[in-house]
Design a protein around this motif. Structure first.
Motif, PDB file in Angstrom:
ATOM      1  N   PRO A   1       0.836  -1.214   0.000  1.00  0.00           N
ATOM      2  CA  PRO A   1       0.000   0.000   0.000  1.00  0.00           C
ATOM      3  C   PRO A   1       0.866   1.258   0.000  1.00  0.00           C
ATOM      4  O   PRO A   1       1.856   1.345   0.718  1.00  0.00           O
ATOM      5  N   LYS A   2       0.480   2.222  -0.824  1.00  0.00           N
ATOM      6  CA  LYS A   2       1.265   3.448  -0.950  1.00  0.00           C
ATOM      7  C   LYS A   2       0.714   4.519  -0.006  1.00  0.00           C
ATOM      8  O   LYS A   2      -0.492   4.678   0.112  1.00  0.00           O
ATOM      9  N   VAL A   3       1.584   5.243   0.647  1.00  0.00           N
ATOM     10  CA  VAL A   3       1.190   6.335   1.534  1.00  0.00           C
ATOM     11  C   VAL A   3       0.820   7.540   0.673  1.00  0.00           C
ATOM     12  O   VAL A   3       1.570   7.942  -0.222  1.00  0.00           O
ATOM     13  N   ALA A   4      -0.374   8.107   0.930  1.00  0.00           N
ATOM     14  CA  ALA A   4      -0.854   9.209   0.091  1.00  0.00           C
ATOM     15  C   ALA A   4      -0.018  10.471   0.267  1.00  0.00           C
ATOM     16  O   ALA A   4       0.174  11.231  -0.668  1.00  0.00           O
ATOM     17  N   ALA A   5       0.447  10.702   1.467  1.00  0.00           N
ATOM     18  CA  ALA A   5       1.241  11.908   1.734  1.00  0.00           C
ATOM     19  C   ALA A   5       2.084  11.651   2.967  1.00  0.00           C
ATOM     20  O   ALA A   5       1.819  10.721   3.726  1.00  0.00           O
ATOM     21  N   PRO A   6       3.133  12.462   3.194  1.00  0.00           N
ATOM     22  CA  PRO A   6       3.949  12.270   4.406  1.00  0.00           C
ATOM     23  C   PRO A   6       3.102  12.452   5.663  1.00  0.00           C
ATOM     24  O   PRO A   6       2.052  13.064   5.634  1.00  0.00           O
ATOM     25  N   TYR A   7       3.576  11.890   6.755  1.00  0.00           N
ATOM     26  CA  TYR A   7       2.877  12.055   8.027  1.00  0.00           C
ATOM     27  C   TYR A   7       2.936  13.511   8.473  1.00  0.00           C
ATOM     28  O   TYR A   7       3.800  14.267   8.068  1.00  0.00           O
ATOM     29  N   ASP A   8       1.987  13.870   9.350  1.00  0.00           N
ATOM     30  CA  ASP A   8       2.043  15.188   9.976  1.00  0.00           C
ATOM     31  C   ASP A   8       3.284  15.271  10.864  1.00  0.00           C
ATOM     32  O   ASP A   8       3.762  14.258  11.362  1.00  0.00           O
ATOM     33  N   THR A   9       3.745  16.486  11.062  1.00  0.00           N
ATOM     34  CA  THR A   9       4.828  16.696  12.019  1.00  0.00           C
ATOM     35  C   THR A   9       4.408  17.783  12.994  1.00  0.00           C
ATOM     36  O   THR A   9       3.667  18.714  12.648  1.00  0.00           O
ATOM     37  N   ILE A  10       4.867  17.640  14.228  1.00  0.00           N
ATOM     38  CA  ILE A  10       4.610  18.656  15.249  1.00  0.00           C
ATOM     39  C   ILE A  10       5.929  18.900  15.974  1.00  0.00           C
ATOM     40  O   ILE A  10       6.662  17.959  16.263  1.00  0.00           O
ATOM     41  N   ALA A  11       6.251  20.167  16.188  1.00  0.00           N
ATOM     42  CA  ALA A  11       7.548  20.502  16.782  1.00  0.00           C
ATOM     43  C   ALA A  11       7.411  21.680  17.731  1.00  0.00           C
ATOM     44  O   ALA A  11       6.502  22.507  17.601  1.00  0.00           O
ATOM     45  N   LEU A  12       8.333  21.749  18.693  1.00  0.00           N
ATOM     46  CA  LEU A  12       8.464  22.904  19.576  1.00  0.00           C
ATOM     47  C   LEU A  12       9.672  23.711  19.118  1.00  0.00           C
ATOM     48  O   LEU A  12      10.710  23.141  18.787  1.00  0.00           O
ATOM     49  N   HIS A  13       9.527  25.022  19.089  1.00  0.00           N
ATOM     50  CA  HIS A  13      10.653  25.879  18.729  1.00  0.00           C
ATOM     51  C   HIS A  13      10.659  27.090  19.643  1.00  0.00           C
ATOM     52  O   HIS A  13       9.632  27.466  20.216  1.00  0.00           O
ATOM     53  N   ASP A  14      11.817  27.697  19.813  1.00  0.00           N
ATOM     54  CA  ASP A  14      11.956  28.903  20.645  1.00  0.00           C
ATOM     55  C   ASP A  14      11.313  28.721  22.021  1.00  0.00           C
ATOM     56  O   ASP A  14      10.673  29.631  22.547  1.00  0.00           O
ATOM     57  N   THR A  15      11.462  27.526  22.580  1.00  0.00           N
ATOM     58  CA  THR A  15      10.908  27.218  23.898  1.00  0.00           C
ATOM     59  C   THR A  15      12.051  26.825  24.831  1.00  0.00           C
ATOM     60  O   THR A  15      12.787  25.883  24.529  1.00  0.00           O
TER      61      THR A  15
ATOM     62  N   ASP B   1       9.826  13.992  22.597  1.00  0.00           N
ATOM     63  CA  ASP B   1      11.211  13.730  22.974  1.00  0.00           C
ATOM     64  C   ASP B   1      12.185  13.956  21.828  1.00  0.00           C
ATOM     65  O   ASP B   1      13.373  13.738  21.963  1.00  0.00           O
ATOM     66  N   THR B   2      11.673  14.389  20.677  1.00  0.00           N
ATOM     67  CA  THR B   2      12.545  14.747  19.556  1.00  0.00           C
ATOM     68  C   THR B   2      12.175  16.148  19.092  1.00  0.00           C
ATOM     69  O   THR B   2      11.137  16.684  19.462  1.00  0.00           O
ATOM     70  N   ILE B   3      13.007  16.730  18.245  1.00  0.00           N
ATOM     71  CA  ILE B   3      12.750  18.100  17.770  1.00  0.00           C
ATOM     72  C   ILE B   3      11.459  18.157  16.967  1.00  0.00           C
ATOM     73  O   ILE B   3      10.651  19.056  17.129  1.00  0.00           O
ATOM     74  N   ALA B   4      11.256  17.200  16.079  1.00  0.00           N
ATOM     75  CA  ALA B   4      10.013  17.128  15.302  1.00  0.00           C
ATOM     76  C   ALA B   4       9.507  15.698  15.331  1.00  0.00           C
ATOM     77  O   ALA B   4      10.241  14.765  15.059  1.00  0.00           O
ATOM     78  N   VAL B   5       8.239  15.522  15.707  1.00  0.00           N
ATOM     79  CA  VAL B   5       7.675  14.181  15.785  1.00  0.00           C
ATOM     80  C   VAL B   5       6.679  13.980  14.648  1.00  0.00           C
ATOM     81  O   VAL B   5       5.924  14.883  14.321  1.00  0.00           O
ATOM     82  N   SER B   6       6.698  12.790  14.083  1.00  0.00           N
ATOM     83  CA  SER B   6       5.723  12.439  13.057  1.00  0.00           C
ATOM     84  C   SER B   6       4.605  11.635  13.699  1.00  0.00           C
ATOM     85  O   SER B   6       4.842  10.836  14.595  1.00  0.00           O
ATOM     86  N   PHE B   7       3.379  11.855  13.236  1.00  0.00           N
ATOM     87  CA  PHE B   7       2.259  11.092  13.772  1.00  0.00           C
ATOM     88  C   PHE B   7       1.204  10.935  12.689  1.00  0.00           C
ATOM     89  O   PHE B   7       1.264  11.582  11.642  1.00  0.00           O
ATOM     90  N   ASP B   8       0.239  10.069  12.958  1.00  0.00           N
ATOM     91  CA  ASP B   8      -0.783   9.715  11.979  1.00  0.00           C
ATOM     92  C   ASP B   8      -1.496  10.965  11.466  1.00  0.00           C
ATOM     93  O   ASP B   8      -1.912  11.814  12.233  1.00  0.00           O
ATOM     94  N   LYS B   9      -1.627  11.061  10.158  1.00  0.00           N
ATOM     95  CA  LYS B   9      -2.278  12.226   9.558  1.00  0.00           C
ATOM     96  C   LYS B   9      -3.701  11.909   9.117  1.00  0.00           C
ATOM     97  O   LYS B   9      -4.369  12.759   8.532  1.00  0.00           O
ATOM     98  N   ASN B  10      -4.177  10.682   9.336  1.00  0.00           N
ATOM     99  CA  ASN B  10      -5.478  10.277   8.805  1.00  0.00           C
ATOM    100  C   ASN B  10      -6.642  10.779   9.674  1.00  0.00           C
ATOM    101  O   ASN B  10      -7.328  10.006  10.327  1.00  0.00           O
ATOM    102  N   TYR B  11      -6.834  12.067   9.688  1.00  0.00           N
ATOM    103  CA  TYR B  11      -7.939  12.670  10.415  1.00  0.00           C
ATOM    104  C   TYR B  11      -8.375  13.922   9.654  1.00  0.00           C
ATOM    105  O   TYR B  11      -7.641  14.443   8.837  1.00  0.00           O
ATOM    106  N   LYS B  12      -9.584  14.373   9.933  1.00  0.00           N
ATOM    107  CA  LYS B  12     -10.052  15.632   9.335  1.00  0.00           C
ATOM    108  C   LYS B  12     -10.150  16.725  10.379  1.00  0.00           C
ATOM    109  O   LYS B  12     -10.054  17.896  10.058  1.00  0.00           O
ATOM    110  N   SER B  13     -10.371  16.345  11.637  1.00  0.00           N
ATOM    111  CA  SER B  13     -10.485  17.336  12.697  1.00  0.00           C
ATOM    112  C   SER B  13      -9.822  16.802  13.957  1.00  0.00           C
ATOM    113  O   SER B  13     -10.134  15.692  14.404  1.00  0.00           O
ATOM    114  N   VAL B  14      -8.899  17.582  14.514  1.00  0.00           N
ATOM    115  CA  VAL B  14      -8.229  17.185  15.747  1.00  0.00           C
ATOM    116  C   VAL B  14      -8.064  18.421  16.622  1.00  0.00           C
ATOM    117  O   VAL B  14      -7.936  19.534  16.114  1.00  0.00           O
ATOM    118  N   THR B  15      -8.116  18.228  17.927  1.00  0.00           N
ATOM    119  CA  THR B  15      -7.851  19.305  18.870  1.00  0.00           C
ATOM    120  C   THR B  15      -6.636  18.919  19.701  1.00  0.00           C
ATOM    121  O   THR B  15      -6.604  17.840  20.293  1.00  0.00           O
TER     122      THR B  15
END
Length: 199
Positions: free
Chosen positions: A25-39, A79-93
């Motif tokens: 199965p092919k991944v449609a797009a890269p995973y989301d990334t979330i990062a902290l900066h200037d903290t 625990d890393t500078i940028a973390v990847s996580f599942d992107k298969n959602y339409k709405s997240v809080t």
């Protein structure tokens, strides 16, 4: 004879590998990334990030976050500078929790599940409170910048999203139209309500 069998075995293995790659199965797009900066590290070490998918209300108690039916919120490890996580959602809080004393919630809505976002936050102290700034970046379209103070936390509370709650059907309730509201009350209800269970 051995050489013939060896060549045949290599061809079979190569064919199996090519079939696996072609049918994977092919991944449609890269995973989301979330990062902290200037903290600062002193703040980063006490910061936790949780995610809830299209929540109506969220409960916080005993140093933990819960969705409906007491389902614990998914924590995103920072625990890393940028973390990847599942992107298969339409709405997240997302809920940024600083030392169980301050929190910030931000809702992210996507046009489709195959879109990947790059999300970054900066958390800093401002006088006696905490402040968050961030960028939600869609590499193919646009970016949203956000900034605001974190909210004070209590030992136990419920965070409800008014617009997601079902409408009031009780005929004895007063109309919420602006012309029938009492003086001094806002014309539109708040987008979210915090109910304190324990201070």
């Amino acid at each position: 004879m051995r050489t013939t069998w060896l060549i045949l075995l290599i061809m079979v293995l190569a064919g199996g590998a090519m079939y696996y790659i072609a049918t994977r199965p092919k991944v449609a797009a890269p995973y989301d990334t979330i990062a902290l900066h200037d903290t600062p590290d002193s703040i980063r070490s006490k910061l936790r990030v949780f995610a809830a998918y299209d929540p109506t209300d969220i409960t916080y108690r005993d140093s933990a976050w819960f969705q409906q039916d007491s389902i614990p919120l998914k924590e995103i490890a920072l625990d890393t500078i940028a973390v990847s996580f599942d992107k298969n959602y339409k709405s997240v809080t997302f809920y940024l929790d600083y030392d169980h004393a301050w929190f910030y919630d931000v809702e992210v809505n996507k046009p489709g599940q195959d879109v990947s976002y790059q999300i970054s936050f900066a958390v800093n102290r401002l006088n006696d409170s905490m402040r968050v700034s961030g960028i939600i970046n869609d590499p193919l379209h646009d970016q949203l910048r956000l900034s605001g103070p974190m909210m004070k936390m209590y030992s136990s509370f419920i965070l409800s999203y008014s617009r997601k709650l079902p409408p009031v059907t009780d005929s004895t309730q007063k109309s919420t139209a602006p012309d029938s509201m009492e003086p001094g009350k806002p014309a539109t209800p708040p987008s979210r309500v915090i109910t304190v269970l324990k201070k």
